[in-house]
Design an enzyme around this catalytic site. Structure first.
Site, PDB file in Angstrom:
ATOM      1  CG  HIS A   1     -21.810  25.028 -27.418  1.00 25.74           C
ATOM      2  ND1 HIS A   1     -21.127  23.923 -27.873  1.00 25.74           N
ATOM      3  CD2 HIS A   1     -21.061  26.097 -27.752  1.00 25.74           C
ATOM      4  CE1 HIS A   1     -20.018  24.316 -28.472  1.00 25.74           C
ATOM      5  NE2 HIS A   1     -19.950  25.635 -28.416  1.00 25.74           N
TER       6      HIS A   1
ATOM      7  CB  ILE B   1     -25.706  17.085 -26.389  1.00 28.14           C
ATOM      8  CG1 ILE B   1     -26.737  17.623 -25.392  1.00 28.14           C
ATOM      9  CG2 ILE B   1     -25.255  18.175 -27.360  1.00 28.14           C
ATOM     10  CD1 ILE B   1     -27.991  18.212 -26.000  1.00 28.14           C
TER      11      ILE B   1
ATOM     12  N   GLY C   1     -27.214  20.401 -23.057  1.00 29.63           N
ATOM     13  CA  GLY C   1     -27.547  19.316 -22.122  1.00 29.63           C
ATOM     14  C   GLY C   1     -28.369  19.862 -20.960  1.00 29.63           C
TER      15      GLY C   1
ATOM     16  CE1 TYR D   1     -27.388  13.705 -16.083  1.00 27.95           C
ATOM     17  CE2 TYR D   1     -25.899  11.908 -15.562  1.00 27.95           C
ATOM     18  CZ  TYR D   1     -26.799  12.506 -16.417  1.00 27.95           C
ATOM     19  OH  TYR D   1     -27.114  11.903 -17.604  1.00 27.95           O
TER      20      TYR D   1
HETATM   21  C1  LIG Z   1     -23.805  14.785 -20.514  1.00 24.47           C
HETATM   22  C2  LIG Z   1     -24.312  15.756 -21.601  1.00 24.47           C
HETATM   23  C3  LIG Z   1     -25.794  15.504 -21.857  1.00 24.47           C
HETATM   24  C4  LIG Z   1     -24.120  17.194 -21.079  1.00 24.47           C
HETATM   25  O1  LIG Z   1     -24.547  18.091 -22.089  1.00 24.47           O
HETATM   26  P1  LIG Z   1     -23.651  19.324 -22.538  1.00 24.47           P
HETATM   27  O2  LIG Z   1     -24.455  20.100 -23.517  1.00 24.47           O
HETATM   28  O3  LIG Z   1     -22.325  18.857 -22.960  1.00 24.47           O
HETATM   29  O4  LIG Z   1     -23.496  20.137 -21.146  1.00 24.47           O
HETATM   30  P2  LIG Z   1     -23.840  21.654 -20.913  1.00 24.47           P
HETATM   31  O5  LIG Z   1     -23.013  22.482 -21.829  1.00 24.47           O
HETATM   32  O6  LIG Z   1     -25.312  21.867 -20.970  1.00 24.47           O
HETATM   33  O7  LIG Z   1     -23.358  21.879 -19.422  1.00 24.47           O
HETATM   34  C5  LIG Z   1     -24.255  22.310 -18.419  1.00 24.47           C
HETATM   35  C6  LIG Z   1     -23.494  22.698 -17.187  1.00 24.47           C
HETATM   36  O8  LIG Z   1     -22.775  21.562 -16.695  1.00 24.47           O
HETATM   37  C7  LIG Z   1     -21.396  21.858 -16.683  1.00 24.47           C
HETATM   38  N1  LIG Z   1     -20.666  20.673 -17.102  1.00 24.47           N
HETATM   39  C8  LIG Z   1     -20.771  20.031 -18.270  1.00 24.47           C
HETATM   40  N2  LIG Z   1     -19.904  19.013 -18.288  1.00 24.47           N
HETATM   41  C9  LIG Z   1     -19.249  19.067 -17.097  1.00 24.47           C
HETATM   42  C10 LIG Z   1     -18.206  18.324 -16.515  1.00 24.47           C
HETATM   43  N3  LIG Z   1     -17.629  17.307 -17.151  1.00 24.47           N
HETATM   44  N4  LIG Z   1     -17.777  18.640 -15.280  1.00 24.47           N
HETATM   45  C11 LIG Z   1     -18.328  19.672 -14.615  1.00 24.47           C
HETATM   46  N5  LIG Z   1     -19.295  20.445 -15.111  1.00 24.47           N
HETATM   47  C12 LIG Z   1     -19.758  20.131 -16.340  1.00 24.47           C
HETATM   48  C13 LIG Z   1     -21.199  22.990 -17.651  1.00 24.47           C
HETATM   49  O9  LIG Z   1     -20.057  23.765 -17.332  1.00 24.47           O
HETATM   50  C14 LIG Z   1     -22.460  23.778 -17.452  1.00 24.47           C
HETATM   51  O10 LIG Z   1     -22.360  24.567 -16.270  1.00 24.47           O
HETATM   52  P3  LIG Z   1     -22.918  26.056 -16.196  1.00 24.47           P
HETATM   53  O11 LIG Z   1     -24.417  25.897 -16.238  1.00 24.47           O
HETATM   54  O12 LIG Z   1     -22.426  26.569 -14.891  1.00 24.47           O
HETATM   55  O13 LIG Z   1     -22.382  26.745 -17.383  1.00 24.47           O
HETATM   56  C15 LIG Z   1     -23.518  15.620 -22.928  1.00 24.47           C
HETATM   57  O14 LIG Z   1     -22.181  15.902 -22.686  1.00 24.47           O
HETATM   58  C16 LIG Z   1     -23.642  14.258 -23.584  1.00 24.47           C
HETATM   59  O15 LIG Z   1     -24.537  14.024 -24.393  1.00 24.47           O
HETATM   60  N6  LIG Z   1     -22.702  13.324 -23.277  1.00 24.47           N
HETATM   61  C17 LIG Z   1     -22.652  12.020 -23.917  1.00 24.47           C
HETATM   62  C18 LIG Z   1     -23.819  11.156 -23.538  1.00 24.47           C
HETATM   63  C19 LIG Z   1     -23.915  10.896 -22.073  1.00 24.47           C
HETATM   64  O16 LIG Z   1     -22.950  10.597 -21.389  1.00 24.47           O
HETATM   65  N7  LIG Z   1     -25.159  10.986 -21.580  1.00 24.47           N
HETATM   66  C20 LIG Z   1     -25.464  10.695 -20.208  1.00 24.47           C
HETATM   67  C21 LIG Z   1     -25.730   9.251 -20.059  1.00 24.47           C
HETATM   68  S1  LIG Z   1     -26.181   8.904 -18.360  1.00 24.47           S
END
Ligand SMILES: CC(C)(COP(=O)(O)OP(=O)(O)OC[C@H]1O[C@@H](n2cnc3c(N)ncnc32)[C@H](O)[C@@H]1OP(=O)(O)O)[C@@H](O)C(=O)NCCC(=O)NCCS
Length: 179
Positions: free
Chosen positions: A110, A103, A113, A147
């Site tokens: 938001h 994302i 992900g 995850y």
């Molecule tokens: C990892 C990634 C895809 C997550 O997407 P995001 O849109 O930021 O996460 P979301 O807002 O959808 O979070 C989903 C849930 O996970 C939780 N969450 C997100 N980040 C978290 C964290 N660091 N620790 C604990 N919970 C977390 C959120 O609170 C949410 O929980 P809920 O459903 O109870 O509200 C995004 O941060 C990203 O693109 N990161 C950079 C690229 C990356 O690292 N990709 C993975 C490579 S393996």
């Protein structure tokens, strides 16, 4: 913020290769560029692995699924799923790999992900896979927690080469069927 009704998440087509190329390079750089990794290692990786040629070939491979998450205005993120022999580890035909889930920085936290993760699970179930798995850099604590929160558990490790740097990825999986 973006309204759910303005968002689409569809399998990407060959016509969208440039859009996918741009967001792939941008999100990889903003996630893993300096200071997390050196400029030269990140450039080497991007230039070797995220090219228009590679993406075009992958978009015509029926074992590889790219999904683009878009608002009415722009791409917000993307997902790359591998099945069968296109997986980065030889786990056979009963598994599906999330190779990339990104994302754009300004849209993180938001629940976007989560939408991508749900799409991966949905496709895995549809294809009757046993589990969905991924490799996540051991230093990417934020993604590991994301995850874990969705029920993924660690089951192995593998090596990931970023430029000249040999890194360790934790392999995590989520069962899609009751054992
Ligand atoms: C990892 C990634 C895809 C997550 O997407 P995001 O849109 O930021 O996460 P979301 O807002 O959808 O979070 C989903 C849930 O996970 C939780 N969450 C997100 N980040 C978290 C964290 N660091 N620790 C604990 N919970 C977390 C959120 O609170 C949410 O929980 P809920 O459903 O109870 O509200 C995004 O941060 C990203 O693109 N990161 C950079 C690229 C990356 O690292 N990709 C993975 C490579 S393996």
């Amino acid at each position: 913020m973006i309204k759910a009704t303005e968002i689409s998440l569809l399998r990407a087509t060959l016509q969208q290769r440039k859009e996918l190329y741009d967001i792939s390079r941008q999100t990889f750089y903003e996630s893993f560029g300096p200071p997390v990794n050196t400029e030269s290692n990140i450039q080497k990786y991007i230039n070797e692995h995220i090219t228009l040629n590679i993406i075009s070939t992958e978009l015509t491979n029926s074992d590889i699924y790219y999904f683009l998450l878009k608002s009415e205005k722009e791409a917000l993120g993307y997902l790359k799923l591998n099945t069968n022999a296109s997986q980065t580890e030889d786990l056979g035909e009963s598994t599906i790999e999330i190779e990339r889930i990104y994302i754009r920085k300004q849209y993180q936290n938001h629940n976007l992900g989560k939408l991508l993760l749900e799409k991966a699970i949905e496709l895995g179930v549809q294809l009757k896979k046993r589990f969905v798995w991924l490799g996540v850099w051991e230093k990417n604590i934020r993604a590991i927690n994301f995850y874990k929160k969705s029920g993924f558990i660690p089951f192995d490790k593998h090596t990931f080469i970023l430029g000249d740097d040999v890194q360790t990825d934790i392999m995590m999986k989520l069962n899609l069927q009751r054992d």
